[in-house]
Motif scaffolding. Structure first.
Motif, short mmCIF file in Angstrom:
data_model
loop_
_atom_site.label_atom_id
_atom_site.label_comp_id
_atom_site.label_asym_id
_atom_site.label_seq_id
_atom_site.Cartn_x
_atom_site.Cartn_y
_atom_site.Cartn_z
N LEU A 212 -4.88 6.21 3.63
CA LEU A 212 -4.58 5.26 2.57
C LEU A 212 -4.81 5.92 1.22
N VAL A 213 -3.84 5.79 0.35
CA VAL A 213 -3.94 6.32 -1.01
C VAL A 213 -4.33 5.22 -1.98
N ALA A 214 -3.61 4.11 -1.92
CA ALA A 214 -3.87 3.01 -2.85
C ALA A 214 -3.25 1.74 -2.30
N ASN A 215 -3.83 0.60 -2.67
CA ASN A 215 -3.18 -0.65 -2.30
C ASN A 215 -3.32 -1.68 -3.42
N SER A 216 -2.41 -2.61 -3.39
CA SER A 216 -2.33 -3.67 -4.39
C SER A 216 -2.25 -5.00 -3.66
N LEU B 59 -1.50 16.13 -10.77
CA LEU B 59 -1.31 16.42 -9.35
C LEU B 59 -1.90 17.76 -8.95
N LYS B 60 -2.41 17.79 -7.74
CA LYS B 60 -3.05 18.98 -7.19
C LYS B 60 -2.29 19.41 -5.92
N PRO B 61 -2.38 20.68 -5.57
CA PRO B 61 -1.72 21.12 -4.33
C PRO B 61 -2.14 20.30 -3.12
N GLU B 62 -3.37 19.83 -3.10
CA GLU B 62 -3.84 19.03 -1.97
C GLU B 62 -3.23 17.63 -1.92
N ASP B 63 -2.49 17.26 -2.93
CA ASP B 63 -1.76 16.00 -2.90
C ASP B 63 -0.43 16.14 -2.15
N THR B 64 -0.09 17.34 -1.77
CA THR B 64 1.14 17.58 -1.04
C THR B 64 1.13 16.83 0.29
N ALA B 65 2.13 16.01 0.50
CA ALA B 65 2.18 15.16 1.71
C ALA B 65 3.48 14.38 1.70
N VAL B 66 3.74 13.73 2.82
CA VAL B 66 4.77 12.70 2.85
C VAL B 66 4.08 11.37 2.51
N TRP C 299 4.53 -2.65 8.51
CA TRP C 299 5.88 -2.16 8.24
C TRP C 299 5.76 -0.91 7.37
N TRP C 300 6.60 0.06 7.66
CA TRP C 300 6.54 1.33 6.95
C TRP C 300 7.90 1.70 6.36
N GLY C 301 7.85 2.28 5.19
CA GLY C 301 9.05 2.88 4.63
C GLY C 301 9.34 4.21 5.30
N GLN C 302 10.40 4.85 4.89
CA GLN C 302 10.84 6.06 5.56
C GLN C 302 10.07 7.30 5.13
N GLY C 303 9.27 7.20 4.09
CA GLY C 303 8.51 8.34 3.62
C GLY C 303 9.28 9.15 2.59
N THR C 304 8.55 9.67 1.63
CA THR C 304 9.15 10.52 0.62
C THR C 304 8.22 11.72 0.40
N GLN C 305 8.79 12.91 0.39
CA GLN C 305 8.00 14.14 0.33
C GLN C 305 7.57 14.42 -1.11
N VAL C 306 6.29 14.71 -1.25
CA VAL C 306 5.73 15.17 -2.52
C VAL C 306 5.14 16.56 -2.27
N THR C 307 5.60 17.53 -3.03
CA THR C 307 5.11 18.90 -2.90
C THR C 307 4.60 19.36 -4.25
N VAL C 308 3.35 19.79 -4.28
CA VAL C 308 2.72 20.25 -5.52
C VAL C 308 2.44 21.74 -5.38
N SER C 309 3.06 22.52 -6.21
CA SER C 309 2.88 23.97 -6.15
C SER C 309 1.75 24.41 -7.08
N SER D 258 0.82 -1.20 0.00
CA SER D 258 0.00 0.00 0.00
C SER D 258 0.86 1.26 0.00
N TRP D 259 0.23 2.33 -0.43
CA TRP D 259 0.80 3.67 -0.28
C TRP D 259 -0.15 4.48 0.60
N TYR D 260 0.41 5.14 1.59
CA TYR D 260 -0.31 6.06 2.44
C TYR D 260 0.33 7.45 2.27
N ARG D 261 -0.38 8.44 2.75
CA ARG D 261 0.20 9.78 2.78
C ARG D 261 -0.26 10.53 4.03
N GLN D 262 0.57 11.47 4.43
CA GLN D 262 0.23 12.29 5.58
C GLN D 262 0.61 13.73 5.29
N ALA D 263 -0.41 14.57 5.26
CA ALA D 263 -0.20 16.00 5.05
C ALA D 263 -0.02 16.67 6.41
#
Length: 114
Positions: free
Chosen positions: A46-50, A84-91, A103-113, A34-39
């Motif tokens: 939860l964003v998506a899972n497979s 992508l939309k500004p509201e998608d901005t999150a880790v 189990w969680w990965g370390q997170g990757t920052q996504v910033t949408v201007s 899965s992919w999660y995000r936190q703004a």
């Protein structure tokens, strides 16, 4: 289990990014991913899972814009993000549930201007 995420960055609204998560220490092919995000100031969502069987599910907010995919041979799950939309901005975090725990990965920052 280790989940190594990559691919975040800064992008303008309407642009695209691709996130990848490489897993190790687990039997990837039988595991849902899965992919999660936190703004900032918000709960992780939860964003998506497979699933291991290839089914996918998406949050309503990203349906039609994001695509999750997996490559069992490479032990990798990816998230293609378009329009992508500004509201998608999150880790963004990669996640799996394996051997009775999350189990969680370390997170990757996504910033949408805008």
């Amino acid at each position: 289990v280790q989940l190594q995420a990559s691919g975040g960055g800064l992008v303008q609204a309407g642009g695209s990014l691709r996130l990848s998560c490489k897993a190790s220490g687990m039997v990837f092919s039988i595991s849902a991913m899965s992919w999660y995000r936190q703004a900032p100031g918000k709960q992780r969502e939860l964003v998506a899972n497979s699933t291991s069987g290839g089914s996918t599910n998406y949050a309503d907010s990203v349906k039609g814009r994001f695509t999750i995919s997996r490559d069992n041979a490479k032990r990798t799950v990816s998230l293609q993000m378009s329009s992508l939309k500004p509201e998608d901005t999150a880790v963004y975090y990669c996640n799996t549930f394996y051997r009775l725990r999350a189990w969680w990965g370390q997170g990757t920052q996504v910033t949408v201007s805008s």
